[in-house]
Design a protein around this motif. Structure first.
Motif, mmCIF file in Angstrom:
data_model
loop_
_atom_site.group_PDB
_atom_site.id
_atom_site.type_symbol
_atom_site.label_atom_id
_atom_site.label_comp_id
_atom_site.label_asym_id
_atom_site.label_seq_id
_atom_site.Cartn_x
_atom_site.Cartn_y
_atom_site.Cartn_z
ATOM 1 N N LEU A 261 -6.626 10.834 0.964
ATOM 2 C CA LEU A 261 -7.518 9.902 1.646
ATOM 3 C C LEU A 261 -7.447 8.513 1.015
ATOM 4 C CD1 LEU A 261 -9.652 9.415 3.806
ATOM 5 C CD2 LEU A 261 -11.385 10.181 2.181
ATOM 6 N N ILE A 262 -7.453 8.436 -0.308
ATOM 7 C CA ILE A 262 -7.346 7.135 -0.982
ATOM 8 C C ILE A 262 -5.995 6.497 -0.681
ATOM 9 C CG2 ILE A 262 -7.279 6.008 -3.240
ATOM 10 C CD1 ILE A 262 -9.235 8.119 -4.233
ATOM 11 N N ARG A 263 -4.931 7.319 -0.629
ATOM 12 C CA ARG A 263 -3.620 6.790 -0.250
ATOM 13 C C ARG A 263 -3.657 6.165 1.140
ATOM 14 N NH1 ARG A 263 0.724 10.917 1.742
ATOM 15 N NH2 ARG A 263 -0.777 10.739 3.468
ATOM 16 N N ASP A 264 -4.294 6.866 2.092
ATOM 17 C CA ASP A 264 -4.366 6.346 3.458
ATOM 18 C C ASP A 264 -5.191 5.071 3.529
ATOM 19 O OD1 ASP A 264 -2.842 8.482 4.201
ATOM 20 O OD2 ASP A 264 -4.487 9.642 5.093
ATOM 21 N N GLU B 263 0.640 14.862 5.182
ATOM 22 C CA GLU B 263 -0.391 14.158 5.924
ATOM 23 C C GLU B 263 -1.749 14.807 5.671
ATOM 24 O OE1 GLU B 263 0.053 11.452 7.612
ATOM 25 O OE2 GLU B 263 2.254 11.376 7.534
ATOM 26 N N LEU B 264 -2.797 13.987 5.781
ATOM 27 C CA LEU B 264 -4.163 14.484 5.608
ATOM 28 C C LEU B 264 -4.659 15.024 6.951
ATOM 29 C CD1 LEU B 264 -6.611 14.879 3.788
ATOM 30 C CD2 LEU B 264 -7.380 12.592 4.417
ATOM 31 N N ASP B 265 -4.453 16.297 7.176
ATOM 32 C CA ASP B 265 -4.967 16.947 8.368
ATOM 33 C C ASP B 265 -5.430 18.343 7.975
ATOM 34 O OD1 ASP B 265 -2.566 18.217 7.922
ATOM 35 O OD2 ASP B 265 -1.533 17.317 9.634
ATOM 36 N N PHE B 266 -5.928 19.094 8.952
ATOM 37 C CA PHE B 266 -6.402 20.441 8.639
ATOM 38 C C PHE B 266 -5.216 21.325 8.282
ATOM 39 C CE2 PHE B 266 -7.612 24.775 9.716
ATOM 40 C CZ PHE B 266 -8.843 24.869 9.088
ATOM 41 N N PRO B 267 -5.322 22.150 7.222
ATOM 42 C CA PRO B 267 -6.522 22.420 6.412
ATOM 43 C C PRO B 267 -6.598 21.604 5.122
ATOM 44 C CG PRO B 267 -4.893 24.088 5.966
ATOM 45 C CD PRO B 267 -4.261 23.151 6.954
ATOM 46 N N LEU C 79 -7.927 3.904 8.338
ATOM 47 C CA LEU C 79 -9.328 4.282 8.176
ATOM 48 C C LEU C 79 -9.688 5.317 9.228
ATOM 49 C CD1 LEU C 79 -11.993 3.704 6.652
ATOM 50 C CD2 LEU C 79 -12.502 1.994 8.400
ATOM 51 N N ASN C 80 -9.931 6.560 8.790
ATOM 52 C CA ASN C 80 -10.274 7.650 9.697
ATOM 53 C C ASN C 80 -11.605 8.239 9.246
ATOM 54 O OD1 ASN C 80 -10.456 10.313 10.892
ATOM 55 N ND2 ASN C 80 -8.302 10.103 11.460
ATOM 56 N N TRP C 81 -12.665 7.961 10.016
ATOM 57 C CA TRP C 81 -13.999 8.370 9.595
ATOM 58 C C TRP C 81 -14.184 9.890 9.639
ATOM 59 C CZ3 TRP C 81 -16.881 5.337 6.879
ATOM 60 C CH2 TRP C 81 -16.749 3.956 7.016
ATOM 61 N N THR C 82 -13.442 10.561 10.510
ATOM 62 C CA THR C 82 -13.518 12.025 10.535
ATOM 63 C C THR C 82 -12.988 12.614 9.234
ATOM 64 O OG1 THR C 82 -13.218 12.027 12.943
ATOM 65 C CG2 THR C 82 -12.799 14.094 11.764
ATOM 66 N N GLY D 100 0.811 -1.209 0.000
ATOM 67 C CA GLY D 100 0.000 0.000 0.000
ATOM 68 C C GLY D 100 0.843 1.257 0.000
ATOM 69 N N PHE D 101 1.999 1.213 0.688
ATOM 70 C CA PHE D 101 2.889 2.369 0.736
ATOM 71 C C PHE D 101 3.469 2.682 -0.641
ATOM 72 C CE2 PHE D 101 7.264 3.968 1.155
ATOM 73 C CZ PHE D 101 7.015 5.165 1.815
ATOM 74 N N VAL D 102 3.863 1.639 -1.369
ATOM 75 C CA VAL D 102 4.489 1.830 -2.682
ATOM 76 C C VAL D 102 3.449 2.214 -3.732
ATOM 77 C CG1 VAL D 102 5.777 0.713 -4.535
ATOM 78 C CG2 VAL D 102 6.398 0.283 -2.145
ATOM 79 N N PHE D 103 2.405 1.394 -3.829
ATOM 80 C CA PHE D 103 1.427 1.614 -4.897
ATOM 81 C C PHE D 103 0.336 2.600 -4.504
ATOM 82 C CE2 PHE D 103 3.005 -2.785 -5.597
ATOM 83 C CZ PHE D 103 3.672 -2.540 -6.776
ATOM 84 N N GLY D 104 0.165 2.831 -3.191
ATOM 85 C CA GLY D 104 -0.835 3.787 -2.747
ATOM 86 C C GLY D 104 -0.495 5.211 -3.108
ATOM 87 N N ARG D 105 0.756 5.480 -3.435
ATOM 88 C CA ARG D 105 1.128 6.819 -3.888
ATOM 89 C C ARG D 105 0.771 7.021 -5.360
ATOM 90 N NH1 ARG D 105 4.918 9.468 -0.643
ATOM 91 N NH2 ARG D 105 5.560 8.305 1.193
#
Length: 686
Positions: A355-358, A339-343, A364-367, A184-189
């Motif tokens: 998000l798809i990468r994560d 990272e996927l955080d605010f903003p 899995l982060n529902w927020t 996932g780390f390699v191909f998730g990018r």
């Protein structure tokens, strides 16, 4: 809305799409055939070439072999190296020309220093722009490493020490990530980027065919006179484009997943132990569901842009910039450490890519999912409104604006037109922005690098104001009317004195949050501080204010809130045109760090213009904003107010709240010009 009619239109458009070979090719053939063929062909070619380079003998020149006979013998004994003697004066040239893949030069003190227990140095000449030369270096390094091990062992034995004495610490790295997580780390990018880009491109052909294509074929009028309202037609066409985008996205996910999984098997058992890439059905289903709001956005945006065109070819030209703009946020998954955080979680497309990468990493982060879906649906809603609004405009559906014809005959340039037009067309407005951006990037930026003061002066006067005036004159546009050179209402020139300071405080506080994920480089601040040097006299201050505040306030406002805004108002609602011009204003400053604050300032300046019907309040506000900014960077003792000059320290909360109140009340109090003063004698979209 009549769902039966929508379904009927949807069915009709789907049948037409399925008959179009270009659309079918983009939807089905590219995802199912292109990825496997490209991947397999690429990996096999890479493997063959790597094997050829490894097996190929490298021709290496050896100079000074007599000074290290043992090492020279080791080089000659290697069956992957062809050692030749070379004159001492031309081996570098031979390596550069490719006659030799490398050259090894051994100095006459080599063995003497080794015998004395000291460090000896030899030089290897390679051409790092040549793959064969780099491969030769690797082969030489392997021989040199073995020779160094022999010398080290001899020295340790002579000193009566164990061979591990020179290696006091052994490093052992244990990877706690599972093979699935590594996959996932390699191909998730890679997968999120390709998925978003292919979904975006998957909307292009059906959107163009159902809008500009029907205009070109003359069938648009037929469906418009059918016994149904426009909203049903728009939704039916929109669902068709959306369905094509989702099918393209789903086929891309399946094709890429299977292709990458096959690639892992080609790596053998060792590769399978390190990487185990697969997408389980729940994750696949969640990714597909997440792609729906993004598909809404892309479909509506592609439909809207295509509707502006009058032909298939013209629509493709219009959609090319959309594709380019969509590429950059899609690349977010490739950026290391982000990272996927605010903003970022509220930034459309970027949030979906991350998000798809994560999800592919198993995170899995529902927020994050909720905020991402909500913000993307908001953009989708705006895109659908954009497309629907255009379908309500018969002048767009049957004549997508007039051509922008620029004569290259000097006589035409010097001859005034018989009748001046009150405002430019949207195409002419877009042309000014595009040409201005190109001139700024290729001419203005190098000029400012050479000499900041002179470069900025020429950029503002010639490349911005001069370009606007030139295109206005050659297009037969009344410069005074197009730029809203009208007397502002009483009080409109006073309110910027309250708006600008409050605006600076609010945007400065927002910049603190931006700096948490996009830090402002110190080099940028230093460059701004260098403008006009260090003013020590009143003339020095006047020069700084003239360059940094007066000129931008006049020249940039003439281009953006004048020419461009009046042009885009012909096909957009006033505030929509304001936002579009503000975004262009942010891009125009050629800095991701300045985009957000500059675009927000552009919205306020645009509001002042359309509210008062005059460009002068915006010019004055622009002047005040820049003047205050330069004073803050150059005024002695200002550094003592840390929260005012720091990019990381928050402004005291009472000041921020007060600034928001003052800004809101001041904008509300901006007097509205009368119909004629606001330019409503010029046909605009209200």
């Amino acid at each position: 809305m009549n769902y039966r009619q929508i379904l009927l239109i949807f069915r009709k458009e789907v049948i037409d799409i399925l008959r179009d070979k270009r659309t079918l090719f983009a939807m089905v053939v590219i995802p199912l055939l292109l990825y496997p063929v490209m991947f397999i062909a690429f990996t096999q070619i890479m493997s063959i070439q790597a094997s050829k380079l490894a097996a190929q003998k490298a021709k290496v020149a050896l100079i000074g072999a007599e000074f290290a006979p043992d090492f020279a013998d080791s080089l000659r004994a290697n069956d992957k190296l062809e050692i030749v003697s070379a004159p001492e004066d031309d081996y570098k040239k031979k390596v550069e020309e490719g006659d030799y893949q490398a050259a090894v030069v051994i100095p006459d003190s080599f063995m003497i220093r080794l015998a004395a227990g000291k460090q000896a140095t030899l030089t290897i000449y390679v051409d790092k722009a040549n793959d064969k030369s780099l491969a030769a270096q690797e082969k030489i390094d392997a021989v040199l490493y073995a020779y160094k091990e022999v010398i080290t062992t001899q020295r340790l034995n002579a000193a009566g020490l164990d061979s591990l004495y020179a290696k006091p610490i052994a490093e052992q790295i244990e990877n706690v990530a599972s093979a699935k997580k590594m996959g996932g780390f390699v191909f998730g990018r890679i997968i999120p980027m390709f998925l978003i880009l292919m979904m975006l491109s998957g909307t292009f052909y059906p959107a163009v065919d159902l809008t500009a294509g029907e205009k070109e074929r003359g069938t648009m009028a037929t469906i418009l006179v059918s016994p149904t309202n426009r909203i049903n037609i728009v939704i039916g066409k929109f669902l068709t484009v959306f369905s094509a985008a989702m099918i393209t996205a789903l086929l891309n996910i399946i094709s890429m997943g299977l292709t990458f999984a096959y690639g892992v098997t080609l790596m053998g058992s060792e590769g399978s132990e390190q990487l185990n890439f697969s997408i389980d059905p729940p994750t696949l289903g969640l990714i597909v569901l997440l792609a729906i709001p993004l598909g809404f956005t892309f479909s509506a945006l592609a439909m809207g842009v295509s509707t502006l065109a009058r032909s298939y070819k013209e629509a493709q030209n219009y959609l090319t910039p959309v594709m380019i703009l969509g590429m950059f946020p899609a690349y977010a998954s490739l950026i290391p450490g982000i990272e996927l955080d605010f903003p970022l979680v509220i930034v459309p497309v970027v949030n979906m890519s991350l998000l798809i990468r994560d999800l592919l990493l198993g995170d899995l982060n529902w927020t994050h999912i909720g905020v991402t879906v909500f913000s993307t649906l908001g953009l989708a809603w705006l895109s659908i409104l954009f497309a629907t609004n255009l379908f309500e405009r018969e002048d767009i559906l049957f004549n997508a604006g007039e051509d922008f014809k620029l004569s290259f005959d000097l006589k035409d340039w010097l001859t005034p037109p018989d009748e001046w037009k009150p405002c430019p067309t949207p195409t002419q407005a877009a042309t000014v922005l595009f040409v201005g951006l190109m001139l700024l990037f290729y001419v203005g930026a190098p000029l400012q690098t050479w000499n900041l003061d002179i470069g900025l002066l020429l950029t503002q006067v010639v490349l911005i104001f001069g370009l606007t005036a030139f295109i206005s004159y050659t297009s037969g546009v009344d410069f005074k009317k197009a730029l809203s050179f009208r007397r502002p209402p009483l009080g409109a020139m006073i309110l910027p004195l309250f708006i600008v300071p409050a605006q600076i405080l609010v945007i400065s506080e927002l910049m603190v949050y931006q700096n948490q994920f996009l830090p402002l480089p110190k080099e940028l601040l230093e460059a701004l501080q260098q403008l006009g040097g260090d003013p020590e006299t009143i003339w020095g201050w006047m020069w700084v204010i003239f360059l940094g505040a007066v000129l931008p306030g006049i020249c940039e406002e003439a281009m953006f809130r004048g020419f461009a805004l009046s042009g885009f108002r012909q096909v957009m609602k006033p505030m929509t045109a304001v936002v579009v011009v503000a975004i262009a204003f942010g891009i125009f400053h050629l800095s991701p760090y300045r985009f957000m604050p500059t675009a927000l300032i552009g919205v306020i300046l645009g509001y002042l213009t359309i509210r008062t019907g005059s460009i002068f309040p915006a010019m004055f506000a622009h002047f005040l904003n820049n003047a205050i900014g330069f004073v803050l960077t150059k005024l002695p003792g200002i550094e003592n107010i840390s929260w005012l000059v720091s990019e990381d320290e928050h402004i005291p909360l009472p000041y921020v709240i007060s600034a928001i109140i003052v800004l809101g009340v001041s904008l509300w109090a901006v007097p509205e010009g009368d119909a004629k003063n606001r330019g409503e004698d010029v046909p605009v979209q209200e």
